[in-house]
Design a protein around this motif. Structure first.
Motif, mmCIF file in Angstrom:
data_model
loop_
_atom_site.group_PDB
_atom_site.id
_atom_site.type_symbol
_atom_site.label_atom_id
_atom_site.label_comp_id
_atom_site.label_asym_id
_atom_site.label_seq_id
_atom_site.Cartn_x
_atom_site.Cartn_y
_atom_site.Cartn_z
ATOM 1 N N TYR A 45 47.004 41.130 54.917
ATOM 2 C CA TYR A 45 47.103 39.751 55.405
ATOM 3 C C TYR A 45 45.751 39.312 55.973
ATOM 4 O O TYR A 45 45.074 40.086 56.655
ATOM 5 N N LEU A 46 45.383 38.066 55.692
ATOM 6 C CA LEU A 46 44.140 37.490 56.198
ATOM 7 C C LEU A 46 44.456 36.551 57.353
ATOM 8 O O LEU A 46 45.286 35.630 57.215
ATOM 9 N N ASN A 47 43.808 36.755 58.495
ATOM 10 C CA ASN A 47 44.033 35.921 59.674
ATOM 11 C C ASN A 47 43.255 34.619 59.571
ATOM 12 O O ASN A 47 42.078 34.607 59.193
ATOM 13 N N GLN A 48 43.885 33.543 59.920
ATOM 14 C CA GLN A 48 43.275 32.221 59.821
ATOM 15 C C GLN A 48 43.204 31.571 61.206
ATOM 16 O O GLN A 48 43.970 31.916 62.115
ATOM 17 N N GLU A 52 47.872 31.453 61.288
ATOM 18 C CA GLU A 52 48.635 31.983 60.156
ATOM 19 C C GLU A 52 47.978 33.248 59.608
ATOM 20 O O GLU A 52 46.746 33.369 59.593
ATOM 21 N N ALA A 53 48.802 34.188 59.165
ATOM 22 C CA ALA A 53 48.341 35.380 58.473
ATOM 23 C C ALA A 53 48.804 35.261 57.023
ATOM 24 O O ALA A 53 50.019 35.236 56.755
ATOM 25 N N VAL A 54 47.866 35.150 56.091
ATOM 26 C CA VAL A 54 48.179 34.821 54.705
ATOM 27 C C VAL A 54 48.191 36.094 53.859
ATOM 28 O O VAL A 54 47.196 36.836 53.815
ATOM 29 N N TYR A 55 49.304 36.330 53.176
ATOM 30 C CA TYR A 55 49.428 37.473 52.271
ATOM 31 C C TYR A 55 48.385 37.365 51.165
ATOM 32 O O TYR A 55 48.252 36.315 50.516
ATOM 33 N N SER A 56 47.617 38.439 50.940
ATOM 34 C CA SER A 56 46.511 38.393 49.987
ATOM 35 C C SER A 56 46.300 39.758 49.348
ATOM 36 O O SER A 56 46.870 40.768 49.779
ATOM 37 N N TRP A 57 45.469 39.786 48.316
ATOM 38 C CA TRP A 57 45.007 41.018 47.694
ATOM 39 C C TRP A 57 43.490 41.082 47.816
ATOM 40 O O TRP A 57 42.823 40.040 47.879
ATOM 41 N N PRO A 80 21.534 57.983 56.123
ATOM 42 C CA PRO A 80 21.784 56.653 56.705
ATOM 43 C C PRO A 80 22.590 56.726 57.987
ATOM 44 O O PRO A 80 23.348 57.662 58.216
ATOM 45 N N ARG A 81 22.394 55.727 58.809
ATOM 46 C CA ARG A 81 23.225 55.525 59.978
ATOM 47 C C ARG A 81 23.773 54.110 59.918
ATOM 48 O O ARG A 81 23.136 53.207 59.385
ATOM 49 N N VAL A 82 24.952 53.903 60.437
ATOM 50 C CA VAL A 82 25.532 52.575 60.427
ATOM 51 C C VAL A 82 24.624 51.630 61.201
ATOM 52 O O VAL A 82 24.226 51.912 62.324
ATOM 53 N N SER A 83 24.286 50.481 60.600
ATOM 54 C CA SER A 83 23.384 49.559 61.264
ATOM 55 C C SER A 83 24.122 48.421 61.927
ATOM 56 O O SER A 83 23.685 47.885 62.926
ATOM 57 N N ILE A 84 25.248 48.023 61.382
ATOM 58 C CA ILE A 84 25.987 46.905 61.933
ATOM 59 C C ILE A 84 27.085 47.449 62.838
ATOM 60 O O ILE A 84 27.850 48.328 62.440
ATOM 61 N N ALA A 85 27.165 46.961 64.052
ATOM 62 C CA ALA A 85 28.139 47.479 65.009
ATOM 63 C C ALA A 85 29.545 47.393 64.439
ATOM 64 O O ALA A 85 29.985 46.352 63.971
ATOM 65 N N GLY A 86 30.252 48.510 64.455
ATOM 66 C CA GLY A 86 31.624 48.546 63.976
ATOM 67 C C GLY A 86 31.755 48.548 62.473
ATOM 68 O O GLY A 86 32.856 48.351 61.945
ATOM 69 N N ALA A 87 30.653 48.760 61.743
ATOM 70 C CA ALA A 87 30.704 48.703 60.288
ATOM 71 C C ALA A 87 31.754 49.649 59.743
ATOM 72 O O ALA A 87 31.882 50.787 60.171
ATOM 73 N N ASN A 88 32.512 49.149 58.798
ATOM 74 C CA ASN A 88 33.541 49.949 58.159
ATOM 75 C C ASN A 88 33.795 49.385 56.786
ATOM 76 O O ASN A 88 33.289 48.328 56.431
ATOM 77 N N CYS A 89 34.580 50.083 56.023
ATOM 78 C CA CYS A 89 34.962 49.587 54.701
ATOM 79 C C CYS A 89 36.447 49.865 54.532
ATOM 80 O O CYS A 89 36.837 50.953 54.087
ATOM 81 N N PRO A 90 37.299 48.920 54.914
ATOM 82 C CA PRO A 90 38.744 49.143 54.830
ATOM 83 C C PRO A 90 39.212 49.224 53.377
ATOM 84 O O PRO A 90 38.456 48.941 52.450
ATOM 85 N N THR A 91 40.463 49.617 53.208
ATOM 86 C CA THR A 91 41.001 49.739 51.856
ATOM 87 C C THR A 91 41.309 48.390 51.235
ATOM 88 O O THR A 91 41.651 48.309 50.057
ATOM 89 N N MET A 92 41.228 47.341 52.000
ATOM 90 C CA MET A 92 41.375 45.987 51.470
ATOM 91 C C MET A 92 40.559 45.051 52.327
ATOM 92 O O MET A 92 40.657 45.076 53.553
ATOM 93 N N GLN A 93 39.713 44.241 51.703
ATOM 94 C CA GLN A 93 38.968 43.230 52.430
ATOM 95 C C GLN A 93 38.670 42.078 51.496
ATOM 96 O O GLN A 93 38.613 42.225 50.278
ATOM 97 N N VAL A 94 38.470 40.883 52.091
ATOM 98 C CA VAL A 94 38.113 39.684 51.344
ATOM 99 C C VAL A 94 36.946 39.020 52.049
ATOM 100 O O VAL A 94 37.053 38.701 53.241
ATOM 101 N N PRO A 95 35.812 38.820 51.337
ATOM 102 C CA PRO A 95 35.514 39.318 50.001
ATOM 103 C C PRO A 95 35.497 40.845 49.980
ATOM 104 O O PRO A 95 35.450 41.497 51.038
#
Length: 568
Positions: A45-48, A52-57, A80-95
């Motif tokens: 779900y994408l938070n707006q 609203e939290a919109v169901y998405s892929w 490498p070290r993470v440069s952006i605070a909190g950087a992560n790559c979740p299993t789903m993101q948009v973009p």
């Protein structure tokens, strides 16, 4: 959470605003590095901003990526070290994750289809690149446009990153539905070599100025292409899309109704109507205003990690990487200057002339190449399916007033008003990168914005400012093109006790009329030029027809003493 930013909503009239943000939340171009990427397509779900939290892929990482970019100082591609605070790559993101590679890399993308069975097959297209595989990988199935992964299955794509620049990737399966649902992302190909003039002259001076004030260079490269006119000093990536929530609700309802179906069996599919199309949300990097001005990887947006919050200093060449990922054309207006288009879809826009011209910069290495021929655009055309790279800059040149607030008669209140300005061959103050007014346009040095506050052109201009009682909203002040020069001092000054809007009273030393309420909703260390960057389709700067929202952000030109910290 958004107390400070939300107040922008009440300042409707001015295009140029003076304000600051309450959090250091800058954009840069965060992404993951390859050349091998393990991705998955999943639901979430994408938070707006309207709650609203919109169901998405969306695409995400299948396991930890090889690395993150940009790198922190001292890091290397192999360590490498993470440069952006909190950087992560979740299993789903948009973009989807921004994939960062180098020219001529052999890129491999392994895609796992983690979508619900009823969603069917999925895939990725890589426009502009030729896949080197001629048959579908084990377990993949042929599709209309490319090899596809069945639910629970995988597909592998391999291609050579032959063209530098900014490129899109997106689903090649039932694109009217799957791209709308969020299956899109960006690929950035960095040039194999950087032209010598991109690390000398003005570019070296801008880097020295950043270093002097404690900033870190978070560019992915020093040039967008291997052309000497593609140098830049700062960069941002913006991906444009819209969202019709009716489509998303239909997909959600049908997925739930077929939750236990077997992929490929009769009735285990979706029949979502994708027309007529009536989007209610307009997104930049998966977020709407004001959410897009919150930090990268902010916890309240677990599946929308990238923001859109450009900052820059006077004199910096800022590279804008843009992709139209939706269905509609979005005429985007970058206030404060035009954008010089460098390339489209990784193709430099070159003149037909075979004559090579010099691209040397003052004090820098000379280089030559065929001249660029890209348009200087007032509105950039964010065409669906197309990417472009462009250069934007702001220097304050030709305003006919001193953008740093210098005025010799105010030296009692502002010691930095006595700063000098020595023009280089191009008219800018570039001799000392440590100066607060580095890159000032010297022709306007010490020209006051107004001789008499509240005045008009006849009273000494050169501009007429609005009555602050009209354009004041609580702790904000709109309509003043004020930069500095000593932002901390100016922010801490008390309001003048007498004559606050007339000629300054000599008895009121170290007082100010800039902020009528003399209270600070923002960091006391920042004063900058703020320009709206927004769609020129007015509906697209709303969320469900509520302003501000949608495709709107603020570009801030920060005085040099304000550190732009893109590690956040």
């Amino acid at each position: 959470m958004k107390k400070t930013i939300s107040q922008i909503a009440h300042i409707l009239a001015p295009i140029v605003l003076v304000f600051s943000l309450s959090a250091t939340a800058y954009a840069a171009v965060p992404g993951i590095t390859g050349p091998t990427f393990n991705l998955t397509a999943q639901q979430a779900y994408l938070n707006q901003p309207d709650g609203e939290a919109v169901y998405s892929w969306g695409y995400g990482c299948n396991g930890a990526p090889a690395g993150f970019a940009p790198l922190l100082p001292g890091a290397t591609p192999t360590a490498p070290r993470v440069s952006i605070a909190g950087a992560n790559c979740p299993t789903m993101q948009v973009p989807g994750p921004t994939l960062i590679v180098h020219e001529n890399d052999v890129v491999t993308v392994n895609l796992l289809n983690g979508l619900p069975a009823a969603a069917g097959n999925t895939s990725i297209l890589f426009p502009g690149f030729t896949l080197t595989s001629t048959t579908c990988s084990a377990g993949a199935v042929p599709g209309l446009l490319t090899c596809e992964a069945a639910p629970g299955g995988t597909v592998t794509y391999t291609f050579t990153a032959s063209a530098p620049g900014t490129h899109a990737y997106y689903s090649g399966t039932q694109g009217d539905l799957q791209i709308e649902m969020g299956l899109y992302g960006a690929i950035i190909v960095l040039p194999a070599t950087v032209p010598a003039n991109c690390t000398t002259g003005y570019h070296a001076a801008n880097l020295a100025a950043e270093t002097n004030w404690g900033e870190t260079d978070f560019r992915l490269s020093q040039a967008a292409y291997d052309h000497p006119a593609s140098c830049y000093d700062r960069e941002y990536l913006f991906q444009w899309a819209e969202m019709d929530t009716r489509i998303h609700r239909q997909a959600q309802a049908q997925v739930a109704a077929r939750a236990n179906c077997t992929a490929g069996s009769a009735g285990c599919s979706l029949e979502v109507q994708t027309e007529p199309y009536h989007p209610a949300y307009f997104l930049i990097n998966g977020r709407s205003m004001p959410d897009l001005m919150d930090p990268n990887f902010a916890g309240e947006y677990p599946h929308q990690p990238y923001n859109g919050n450009p900052h820059m200093h006077p004199g910096e060449l800022t590279l804008i990487r843009t992709i139209g990922q939706g269905r509609w054309q979005h005429p985007f207006h970058e206030h404060a200057n035009h954008v010089r288009i460098l390339a489209r879809d990784g193709n430099l826009v070159l003149s037909s002339s075979t004559t090579r011209i010099s691209y040397s910069t003052p004090g820098g290495a000379a280089a030559s190449g065929r001249p660029l021929a890209g348009l200087l655009m007032f509105n950039t055309d964010t065409t669906p399916g197309e990417a472009f790279d462009g250069i934007f800059y702001f220097t304050g040149r030709g305003l006919n007033w001193d953008p740093y607030g210098h005025h010799p008669t105010s030296s009692t209140n502002d010691p930095l008003a006595t700063l000098g300005c020595t023009a280089d061959a191009n008219g800018y103050n570039t001799g000392d990168p440590t100066a607060v007014n580095f890159f000032e346009w010297c022709q306007d040095h010490n020209k006051p914005v107004q001789v008499a506050p509240f005045g008009d052109v006849a009273a000494g201009g050169p501009v007429t400012l609005p009555d602050p009682n009209v354009f004041t909203n609580g702790q904000w002040y709109g309509g003043t093109p004020y930069l500095g020069p000593d932002a901390t001092l100016r922010a801490a000054m008390p309001t003048c006790a007498a004559n606050p809007y007339g000629t300054p009273n000599p008895a009121n030393a170290n007082c100010t009329t800039l902020n009528p309420t003399n209270t600070q909703a923002n960091p006391a260390s920042e004063r900058g030029w703020a320009f709206m960057w927004h769609s020129h389709n007015e509906r697209e700067i709303t969320t469900n027809n509520v302003f501000p929202g949608g495709m709107l952000m603020m570009m801030l030109v920060d005085s040099r003493e304000f550190v732009i910290d893109e590690s956040l």
